[in-house]
Enzyme design. Sequence first.
Site, PDB file in Angstrom:
ATOM      1  N   LYS A  58       0.846  -1.206   0.000  1.00 31.61           N
ATOM      2  CA  LYS A  58       0.000   0.000   0.000  1.00 31.61           C
ATOM      3  C   LYS A  58       0.877   1.251   0.000  1.00 31.61           C
ATOM      4  O   LYS A  58       0.630   2.193  -0.764  1.00 31.61           O
ATOM      5  CB  LYS A  58      -0.942  -0.013   1.216  1.00 31.61           C
ATOM      6  CG  LYS A  58      -2.050  -1.052   1.071  1.00 31.61           C
ATOM      7  CD  LYS A  58      -2.843  -1.288   2.349  1.00 31.61           C
ATOM      8  CE  LYS A  58      -3.830  -2.446   2.136  1.00 31.61           C
ATOM      9  NZ  LYS A  58      -4.572  -2.826   3.349  1.00 31.61           N
ATOM     10  N   GLN A 108      -4.630  -1.535   9.525  1.00 31.74           N
ATOM     11  CA  GLN A 108      -4.531  -2.834   8.852  1.00 31.74           C
ATOM     12  C   GLN A 108      -5.183  -3.927   9.704  1.00 31.74           C
ATOM     13  O   GLN A 108      -4.917  -4.051  10.887  1.00 31.74           O
ATOM     14  CB  GLN A 108      -3.053  -3.163   8.577  1.00 31.74           C
ATOM     15  CG  GLN A 108      -2.829  -4.448   7.814  1.00 31.74           C
ATOM     16  CD  GLN A 108      -3.435  -4.441   6.411  1.00 31.74           C
ATOM     17  OE1 GLN A 108      -3.360  -3.455   5.683  1.00 31.74           O
ATOM     18  NE2 GLN A 108      -4.059  -5.543   6.031  1.00 31.74           N
ATOM     19  N   ASP A 142     -11.282   2.657   4.077  1.00 36.21           N
ATOM     20  CA  ASP A 142     -11.651   1.245   3.887  1.00 36.21           C
ATOM     21  C   ASP A 142     -13.158   1.100   3.691  1.00 36.21           C
ATOM     22  O   ASP A 142     -13.631   0.040   3.304  1.00 36.21           O
ATOM     23  CB  ASP A 142     -11.245   0.413   5.122  1.00 36.21           C
ATOM     24  CG  ASP A 142      -9.857  -0.183   4.971  1.00 36.21           C
ATOM     25  OD1 ASP A 142      -9.480  -0.486   3.827  1.00 36.21           O
ATOM     26  OD2 ASP A 142      -9.175  -0.363   5.991  1.00 36.21           O
TER      27      ASP A 142
END
Length: 302
Positions: A54, A98, A121
Amino acid sequence: MPAKIIDGKAIAASINEETKREVEIFRSKYGRAPALAVILVGDDPASQVYVRNKIRTCAEVGIRSEGIPMAADTPEAALLDKIAELNADDTIDGILVQSPVPETIDEARVIRAIDPAKDVDCFCESNVGKLLIGGERGLMPCTPFGVLELLRRSGVSCRGKDVVVIGRSNIVGKPMAALLMQKAPDADATVTVVHSATEHLAEHIARADIVIAAIGKPRFVKGAMLKKGAVVIDVGINRIFDEKTGKNRLVGDVDFDEALPVAGAITPVPGGVGPMTIAMLMRNAVTAANLRRRDADAAEKK
Ligand code: NDP
């Protein structure tokens, strides 16, 4: 004829090129790049790889990233404090924690702590609610939206099709179904969601025009289960030991070799959905930056 391979890597690369241009437009308008904070709690090796990818992609498209590693024994309160600090930081547009977090931390509480405007997200209740209701698209769930874009950019229409989503997680299955059922040019599908309690699973899969597998079980979907010509999107990422090479390797939730002669089109693992998830995260970071500026400009005018 074997299935057409849907090249997620190539499609993700072209989306990243588009994102790069949007980053430049943002930078020229506002004098800074969009910025994404990526928190990793603990040292799970797979999570470390995801976070590295990422952050590397951020650099490729020109997004400023801030990697924030935290020890595995970080108390939940310390993580929530960090999120509060990032929420208040006007130079940060997106915040990602994460997953999974260590078991000592309540993941749902962490998701709820992130400012919905920075929830890249698309995990928080208000963003999931907006997704379900439909309308203007803002922050989108990365993997499901990546799947939708893969289909659209490969010329596969979902309109009126029987789509079977295998799996009902909050990250993949549920938002995937919510997206596909929308009255929208890239959706408009007839959606069935199957899971571990589904009876006659094979019958559902056998009539699907499009199968989206997100189960987390290596090669679960066999070639003989598919309708001839079905489009198969394999979200699964499973690490297995390969006896031939004596090394670990990644396989999907679909038995690729068996599905290839039956399917009309199929995504490989790796190189299918995985790169799309990151590409859509980048896109969300830019969307978050633009929407935050739009809201700030509107507030100033009042
Ligand atoms: P979860 O474990 O959260 O969910 C798995 C789902 O599959 C559950 O709904 C479960 O049903 C269902 N399931 C399990 N066994 C069966 C079965 N025998 N028959 C039917 N349904 C079953 O997984 P995720 O959704 O988070 O991830 C799924 C896969 O996708 C994983 O391999 C993961 O690594 C991968 N993934 C890949 C991403 C990418 O970028 N490519 C991103 C996110 C995930 P029930 O609800 O009843 O338990």
